[in-house]
Design a protein around this motif. Sequence first.
Motif, PDB file in Angstrom:
ATOM      1  N   VAL A  24     -17.720 -26.385 -43.744  1.00 20.98           N
ATOM      2  CA  VAL A  24     -16.716 -25.373 -43.485  1.00 20.98           C
ATOM      3  C   VAL A  24     -15.612 -25.229 -43.785  1.00 20.98           C
ATOM      4  O   VAL A  24     -15.442 -24.162 -45.101  1.00 20.98           O
ATOM      5  CB  VAL A  24     -16.075 -24.836 -41.660  1.00 20.98           C
ATOM      6  N   PHE A  25     -15.110 -26.578 -44.241  1.00 25.25           N
ATOM      7  CA  PHE A  25     -14.354 -27.058 -45.172  1.00 25.25           C
ATOM      8  C   PHE A  25     -14.921 -26.253 -46.423  1.00 25.25           C
ATOM      9  O   PHE A  25     -13.914 -26.251 -47.987  1.00 25.25           O
ATOM     10  CB  PHE A  25     -13.662 -28.881 -45.500  1.00 25.25           C
ATOM     11  N   GLN A  26     -15.619 -26.714 -47.068  1.00 23.14           N
ATOM     12  CA  GLN A  26     -15.988 -26.859 -48.662  1.00 23.14           C
ATOM     13  C   GLN A  26     -16.212 -24.951 -48.582  1.00 23.14           C
ATOM     14  O   GLN A  26     -16.013 -24.618 -49.665  1.00 23.14           O
ATOM     15  CB  GLN A  26     -17.125 -27.514 -49.079  1.00 23.14           C
ATOM     16  N   ILE A  27     -16.814 -24.002 -47.931  1.00 22.26           N
ATOM     17  CA  ILE A  27     -16.804 -23.247 -47.976  1.00 22.26           C
ATOM     18  C   ILE A  27     -15.921 -22.687 -48.140  1.00 22.26           C
ATOM     19  O   ILE A  27     -15.389 -21.701 -48.746  1.00 22.26           O
ATOM     20  CB  ILE A  27     -17.521 -22.431 -46.814  1.00 22.26           C
ATOM     21  N   LYS A  28     -14.984 -22.809 -47.452  1.00 22.90           N
ATOM     22  CA  LYS A  28     -13.438 -22.247 -47.514  1.00 22.90           C
ATOM     23  C   LYS A  28     -12.590 -22.695 -48.370  1.00 22.90           C
ATOM     24  O   LYS A  28     -11.934 -22.041 -49.413  1.00 22.90           O
ATOM     25  CB  LYS A  28     -12.354 -23.146 -46.627  1.00 22.90           C
ATOM     26  N   LEU A  29     -12.507 -24.263 -49.440  1.00 23.78           N
ATOM     27  CA  LEU A  29     -12.494 -24.099 -50.489  1.00 23.78           C
ATOM     28  C   LEU A  29     -12.910 -23.798 -52.116  1.00 23.78           C
ATOM     29  O   LEU A  29     -12.070 -22.649 -52.672  1.00 23.78           O
ATOM     30  CB  LEU A  29     -12.653 -25.923 -50.767  1.00 23.78           C
ATOM     31  N   ALA A  30     -14.267 -23.545 -51.437  1.00 20.92           N
ATOM     32  CA  ALA A  30     -14.747 -22.689 -52.436  1.00 20.92           C
ATOM     33  C   ALA A  30     -14.533 -20.857 -52.330  1.00 20.92           C
ATOM     34  O   ALA A  30     -14.154 -20.486 -53.725  1.00 20.92           O
ATOM     35  CB  ALA A  30     -16.541 -22.180 -51.925  1.00 20.92           C
ATOM     36  N   ALA A  31     -14.145 -19.796 -51.467  1.00 22.30           N
ATOM     37  CA  ALA A  31     -13.341 -19.228 -50.985  1.00 22.30           C
ATOM     38  C   ALA A  31     -12.039 -18.658 -51.862  1.00 22.30           C
ATOM     39  O   ALA A  31     -11.921 -18.267 -52.773  1.00 22.30           O
ATOM     40  CB  ALA A  31     -13.586 -18.415 -49.880  1.00 22.30           C
ATOM     41  N   ASP A  32     -11.287 -20.131 -51.025  1.00 18.39           N
ATOM     42  CA  ASP A  32      -9.892 -19.946 -52.070  1.00 18.39           C
ATOM     43  C   ASP A  32     -10.242 -19.921 -53.609  1.00 18.39           C
ATOM     44  O   ASP A  32      -8.895 -19.815 -54.032  1.00 18.39           O
ATOM     45  CB  ASP A  32      -9.172 -21.433 -51.161  1.00 18.39           C
ATOM     46  N   GLY A  33     -10.492 -21.291 -53.914  1.00 19.03           N
ATOM     47  CA  GLY A  33     -10.223 -20.761 -55.210  1.00 19.03           C
ATOM     48  C   GLY A  33     -11.072 -19.937 -56.370  1.00 19.03           C
ATOM     49  O   GLY A  33     -11.352 -19.221 -57.040  1.00 19.03           O
ATOM     50  N   LEU A  34     -12.194 -18.930 -55.328  1.00 17.23           N
ATOM     51  CA  LEU A  34     -12.748 -17.644 -56.225  1.00 17.23           C
ATOM     52  C   LEU A  34     -11.467 -17.230 -55.843  1.00 17.23           C
ATOM     53  O   LEU A  34     -11.195 -15.363 -57.321  1.00 17.23           O
ATOM     54  CB  LEU A  34     -14.127 -17.069 -55.411  1.00 17.23           C
ATOM     55  N   LYS A  35     -10.356 -16.573 -54.466  1.00 20.09           N
ATOM     56  CA  LYS A  35     -10.009 -15.476 -54.435  1.00 20.09           C
ATOM     57  C   LYS A  35      -8.528 -16.159 -55.491  1.00 20.09           C
ATOM     58  O   LYS A  35      -7.868 -15.473 -56.242  1.00 20.09           O
ATOM     59  CB  LYS A  35      -8.641 -16.473 -53.028  1.00 20.09           C
ATOM     60  N   ASP A  36      -8.339 -17.664 -55.942  1.00 17.73           N
ATOM     61  CA  ASP A  36      -7.540 -17.741 -56.892  1.00 17.73           C
ATOM     62  C   ASP A  36      -7.925 -17.473 -58.369  1.00 17.73           C
ATOM     63  O   ASP A  36      -6.789 -16.800 -59.022  1.00 17.73           O
ATOM     64  CB  ASP A  36      -7.453 -19.584 -57.170  1.00 17.73           C
ATOM     65  N   VAL A  37      -8.990 -17.637 -58.696  1.00 22.74           N
ATOM     66  CA  VAL A  37      -9.510 -17.036 -59.555  1.00 22.74           C
ATOM     67  C   VAL A  37      -9.355 -15.549 -60.279  1.00 22.74           C
ATOM     68  O   VAL A  37      -8.711 -14.958 -61.237  1.00 22.74           O
ATOM     69  CB  VAL A  37     -11.092 -17.224 -60.070  1.00 22.74           C
TER      70      VAL A  37
END
Length: 131
Positions: A24-37
């Motif tokens: 779950v943390f890895q998925i959230k990190l990926a979503a957070d990174g996409l949000k940043d971009v």
Amino acid sequence: MSDSYGSQLPVPAGRGVVIRDFIVFQIKLAADGLKDVVAINLSIIAIVIDLLTGRGSRPRFFYGVVRLSARFEGWLDLHRLRGIPSSHARDALSRLEAPDADALIDQFEGLVQRKTSEMRARREDPWDSMD
């Protein structure tokens, strides 16, 4: 085992909980990174539009992007996991109508478990599918 707040973990940190929290943390990190971009690009476009349209003193689009980004972070709640307590304020989430990321993940887990159970039941009784 203590967390960064010095308190004990509220649930037994079994292997299943730890693995689930990791995924779950890895998925959230990926979503957070996409949000940043996305936020970087949208904020550049928004400030350019605000400055070109003469709204430099009241940059409506730029601050809209900032508010949207903050609401997404509240919805995502990156550090809320089953193995640690959540101490984050949920102000941004209360304004957001959609379920938060953890609720969606829980729904997805339930769906996968139901489908897996259905598939196992079909494999165990192949004559039921011939009706």
